[in-house]
Design an enzyme around this catalytic site. Structure first.
Site, PDB file in Angstrom:
ATOM      1  CG  ASP A 116      -2.191   0.904   1.441  1.00 54.74           C
ATOM      2  OD1 ASP A 116      -2.323   1.636   0.201  1.00 54.74           O
ATOM      3  OD2 ASP A 116      -1.537   1.800   2.482  1.00 54.74           O
ATOM      4  CB  SER A 117       0.188   4.755  -1.086  1.00 56.10           C
ATOM      5  OG  SER A 117      -1.290   5.000   0.423  1.00 56.10           O
TER       6      SER A 117
ATOM      7  CB  CYS B 145      -3.038   1.071  -2.306  1.00 54.88           C
ATOM      8  SG  CYS B 145      -2.419   2.549  -3.025  1.00 54.88           S
TER       9      CYS B 145
ATOM     10  CD  GLU C 150      -1.436   7.916   5.706  1.00 55.78           C
ATOM     11  OE1 GLU C 150      -0.808   7.946   6.590  1.00 55.78           O
ATOM     12  OE2 GLU C 150      -2.192   6.825   5.299  1.00 55.78           O
TER      13      GLU C 150
ATOM     14  CB  CYS D  67      -9.951   4.635  -0.334  1.00 59.58           C
ATOM     15  SG  CYS D  67      -7.982   4.956   0.329  1.00 59.58           S
TER      16      CYS D  67
ATOM     17  CG  HIS E 146      -5.956   5.828   3.825  1.00 60.40           C
ATOM     18  ND1 HIS E 146      -5.013   4.784   3.162  1.00 60.40           N
ATOM     19  CD2 HIS E 146      -5.068   6.108   4.577  1.00 60.40           C
ATOM     20  CE1 HIS E 146      -3.895   4.894   3.351  1.00 60.40           C
ATOM     21  NE2 HIS E 146      -3.891   5.855   4.296  1.00 60.40           N
TER      22      HIS E 146
HETATM   23  N1  DGL Z   1      -4.480   3.471   0.769  1.00 61.77           N
HETATM   24  C1  DGL Z   1      -4.953   3.895  -1.029  1.00 61.77           C
HETATM   25  C2  DGL Z   1      -5.990   3.115  -1.418  1.00 61.77           C
HETATM   26  O1  DGL Z   1      -6.166   2.399  -1.008  1.00 61.77           O
HETATM   27  C3  DGL Z   1      -5.015   6.046  -0.331  1.00 61.77           C
HETATM   28  C4  DGL Z   1      -4.210   6.480   0.401  1.00 61.77           C
HETATM   29  C5  DGL Z   1      -3.643   7.214  -1.426  1.00 61.77           C
HETATM   30  O2  DGL Z   1      -3.660   8.493  -1.147  1.00 61.77           O
HETATM   31  O3  DGL Z   1      -2.076   6.787  -0.843  1.00 61.77           O
HETATM   32  O4  DGL Z   1      -6.358   3.996  -2.887  1.00 61.77           O
END
Ligand code: DGL
Length: 252
Positions: free
Chosen positions: A7-8, A70, A150, A179, A181
């Site tokens: 993931d990012s 992600c 975050e 997403c 998150h």
């Molecule tokens: N976790 C990332 C996703 O599922 C989003 C966070 C980001 O913008 O890096 O797209």
């Protein structure tokens, strides 16, 4: 079996949690590109470049499968990852759409897709949902939720105002949390729309997908977790310990 999970940042831990809860793997190697999060505002070429760098890192661990936990990566870099990996690469978008198909019978159901700008601008969810017969779709970038998560802001006034800003006037039958998150604020999103709205969670969707399509059995009592981050790995470990709760068994 060893899974690489990418993931990012910290959001992919919601997917790792589902994989651990269901005991699908003996080991998970997690890498969060915390130095360069968020990916959502970045363009396709940048997301591809970062993803291929992550792939090189994972190759050292000889994983059996790579899961891009992600949506932004799944939307833009999955083909390039597949071309460069010698193991299967599974994203979160197709499993999310399969989960919608399994949970929602009415093709006229109003489905709201929320995610980063990168994910929404790719149009991937809409394309796959349209192909599956769903026509009432609203896709909305909701990037402000990413820094809130975050910052570990999971409820309260700032989140309420942000939900109002993005969701006012919408009454969807289902919401795709596009997403990774967003599962961390799923309770509040559910509260905002009410109990009749179905929420689709990437982590749960991918467990169902891996079980059905890859024949993975939920048989492990414990999953070893190895955590890596491009910046401040200690913070990632602290967050993982908090979010994964009793399932947090970190191995260095
Ligand atoms: N976790 C990332 C996703 O599922 C989003 C966070 C980001 O913008 O890096 O797209």
């Amino acid at each position: 079996m060893r899974a690489a999970v990418f993931d990012s940042g910290v959001g992919g831990l919601t997917v790792a949690k589902s994989l651990i809860d269901h005991g699908l793997f003996d080991e998970i190697v997690y890498y969060g590109d915390t130095a360069r999060v968020p990916y959502g505002p970045k363009d396709k070429n940048t997301i591809i470049r970062y993803s291929l760098e992550a792939l090189e890192f994972f190759k050292n661990f000889e994983p059996d499968i790579l899961i891009t936990a992600c949506n932004s990566v799944s939307a833009h870099a999955i083909e390039e990852l597949r071309q460069n990996a010698s193991f299967p690469v599974v994203g979160v978008i197709e499993p999310g759409v399969v989960a919608v198909r399994n949970k929602i019978q009415d093709p006229d159901a109003h489905i709201l897709i929320i995610g980063t700008r990168a994910t929404i601008s790719s149009g991937k969810y809409e394309k796959l949902l349209s192909a599956a017969g769903f026509s009432h779709l609203t896709a909305k970038p909701t990037p402000l939720f990413v820094p809130l998560v975050e910052e570990e802001i999971f409820d309260g006034k700032i989140l309420e105002a942000t939900m109002h800003h993005y969701f006012a006037g919408l009454t969807p039958d289902a919401v795709i949390l596009g997403c990774t998150h967003f599962p961390l604020i799923a309770d509040q999103i559910q509260k905002y729309f009410g109990p009749q709205t179905i929420l689709i969670h990437s982590g749960e969707a991918i467990v169902e997908y891996l079980t059905n399509r890859y024949g993975l059995a939920p048989s492990r009592k414990e999953t070893r977790l190895k955590l890596f981050a491009s910046e401040n790995p200690e913070k990632l470990k602290k967050i993982a310990a908090k979010w994964l709760g009793k399932n947090f068994r970190y191995s260095s």
